[in-house]
Motif scaffolding. Structure first.
Motif, short mmCIF file in Angstrom:
data_model
loop_
_atom_site.label_atom_id
_atom_site.label_comp_id
_atom_site.label_asym_id
_atom_site.label_seq_id
_atom_site.Cartn_x
_atom_site.Cartn_y
_atom_site.Cartn_z
N VAL A 13 215.28 17.48 116.89
CA VAL A 13 214.15 18.00 117.67
C VAL A 13 214.49 18.05 119.15
O VAL A 13 214.22 19.03 119.84
CB VAL A 13 212.91 17.12 117.43
CG1 VAL A 13 211.79 17.50 118.41
CG2 VAL A 13 212.41 17.28 116.00
N SER A 173 210.90 23.24 112.48
CA SER A 173 210.32 23.25 113.82
C SER A 173 210.56 24.59 114.48
O SER A 173 211.48 25.34 114.12
CB SER A 173 210.93 22.12 114.68
OG SER A 173 212.34 22.22 114.70
N GLN A 200 205.87 21.48 114.33
CA GLN A 200 206.76 20.70 113.47
C GLN A 200 206.11 20.49 112.10
O GLN A 200 204.96 20.04 112.00
CB GLN A 200 207.07 19.34 114.08
CG GLN A 200 208.04 18.51 113.26
CD GLN A 200 208.39 17.19 113.92
OE1 GLN A 200 207.92 16.90 115.02
NE2 GLN A 200 209.19 16.39 113.26
#
Length: 344
Positions: A13, A173, A200
């Motif tokens: 991420v 994501s 997400q």
């Protein structure tokens, strides 16, 4: 109410965020350094001391907010359990069915569907998917006193959800733009502004297959024997995620409930817009972190980018953007996202 207030940060991420920030050419440190420096001079402290105080205050506020939310959830669950026991005890005709289990096998914070709808009563009679969809809409209208504010809801066909789930697992994501009021650039020309939201996916345990008490109820033969996984999609401003990382507040939480997938071929979508701190303290639902229109547009973006199959105009380009965001960051161009920012 769902109690999801933070993302689970992963190295992947952070890597994706850095990639997008590089393309956006935004330097957040320099953007706010002047204000922080001025504040430090006013208080006679160093810049590092000011930053540390802000972090400590934010940690305390988030901890307090989380404790209050957890306590309220426990009270709601206890009240629901008490009401269910009272209702079961009052019934004297026929055997009393065992209460439906709502505990999760995982540590998911998703509120079970059985805590929102009375599934036992719903399955006492044969309801069509269309009837359940109408009940789902009516329930959320009653929760918002007919205004619709604070919630969005929809009924998703099982085959559509399965396509979403496959793409969501492959590309968990992404970042999507929301149009904002025009701003003037250095030349004085008004240009359309955009705010990026980071989304997400997360997947949870498979809910149990329902057991209707209506003896004549038979699920269609073309439906699977078991339900697919429940899933959630969390959306928060990209800048919010950058500044608070794992403590970032989800402005919109989309939950796909799959409890009725194997019996009715239906997945129930519930979107909850997070209330502001002032609204929470006053037990009011009048103020939210996101407008109803923006919540609907973000949900539409999810459909645009994660249901990209078919010959719809722009579908191939949306898939290319999604793939580049994950696998080819050097080819990802944020300007291309803006082509898909406006409502249809």
């Amino acid at each position: 109410m769902l109690r999801l207030n933070a993302y689970r940060a992963t190295p992947r991420v952070f890597s994706l965020y850095r990639s997008l920030r590089r393309h956006l050419h935004i330097d957040y440190e320099s953007k706010y350094s002047d204000k922080l420096q001025k504040r430090a001079q006013e208080l006679g402290k160093s810049l590092n001391e000011i930053r540390q105080e802000i972090k400590e205050a934010e940690r305390f506020r988030l901890k307090q907010w989380s404790e209050e939310r957890g306590k309220k959830l426990q009270e709601e669950e206890a009240a629901a359990a008490s009401a269910q026991q009272t209702s079961s005890g009052a019934s004297t005709s026929g055997p009393t069915p065992a209460p439906r289990k709502t505990s999760r096998k995982d540590n998911s914070p998703v509120k079970p569907l059985a805590d929102i709808l009375n599934l036992d009563r719903l399955l006492e009679k044969t309801h069509t998917a269309e009837q359940i969809s109408s009940l789902w809409t009516a329930y959320h209208a009653s929760r918002s006193k007919g205004t619709g504010r604070g919630f969005i809801c929809a009924s998703v066909p099982l085959d559509t959800y399965e396509k979403l789930m496959v793409t969501g697992k492959k590309y968990p994501s992404f970042a999507v733009p929301l149009p904002r009021d025009a701003v003037q650039d250095d030349s004085g020309e008004a240009k359309r502004a955009y705010e990026f939201y980071f989304l997400q996916w997360d997947f949870h345990d498979t809910p149990p297959t329902p057991t209707p008490s209506e003896p004549f109820f038979r699920p269609p033969s073309d439906l699977p024997a078991s339900n697919p996984q429940t899933s959630t999609v969390l959306l928060t401003p990209l800048q919010e995620y950058k500044s608070r990382t794992t403590f970032a507040t989800a402005y919109l939480i989309l939950t796909f409930y799959t409890d009725l997938a194997s019996s009715h071929g239906l997945v129930l979508l519930r979107g909850e817009i997070t209330s502001t701190a002032a609204s929470t303290e006053n037990n009011s639902n009048s103020d939210f972190l996101l407008s109803q229109q923006d919540a609907q547009l973000l949900t539409m973006h999810l459909q645009r980018f994660y249901l990209w199959g078919g010959e719809e105009e722009g579908a191939k380009e949306r898939y290319r953007l999604l793939e580049a965001f994950h696998n080819i960051p050097e080819e990802f161009k944020w300007e291309d996202l803006l082509k898909h920012a406006e409502p249809i």
